[in-house]
Design a protein around this motif. Structure first.
Motif: not given
Length: 128
Positions: A2-7
């Motif tokens: 999810p962090l990669l997607l948000y970034t």
């Protein structure tokens, strides 16, 4: 993940804002600054779901690391332990675990804070 997607979402919003501002004729430096502000505002207002998912993922990861008692990766822990042993060897300190027992070269066995308290005061200096 999810962090990669948000970034990725934030980078895409920044890139879109930059391209639109540059296409509109803004100076490139001004376009970067305005795109950053716009990307922040858009991500704050419209990307709450991905931001919350990234925060939950990071909190879960931190909790799992805390349960394992692992602050750093194994490689970083090994590197830190080696560095500590080299420093202790150079200073002559005897170390057991995280406790400094004393300086083996000078025979000093005090484990003070390491802060120099300054010169000792004599009785005649008390009033000054």
């Amino acid at each position: 993940m999810p962090l990669l997607l948000y970034t990725l979402y934030r980078v895409l919003v920044f890139a879109a804002a930059f391209v639109l501002l540059w296409w509109a004729g803004a100076d490139p430096l001004l376009a970067v600054a305005l795109a950053a502000v716009l990307a922040f505002a858009v991500s704050y207002l419209f990307l709450r779901g991905p931001r919350d998912a990234a925060a939950v993922w990071l909190a879960g990861r931190a909790e799992r690391r805390a349960q394992r008692g692992q602050r750093l990766s194994r490689e970083a822990e090994a590197d830190a332990a080696y560095e500590d042993s080299v420093v202790d060897t150079e200073t002559g300190d005897t170390v057991i675990g995280d406790t400094v027992i004393g300086d083996t070269e000078t025979g000093d066995t005090e484990t003070g804070s390491g802060v120099d308290a300054g010169p000792e005061r004599r009785d005649g200096d008390a009033g000054r």
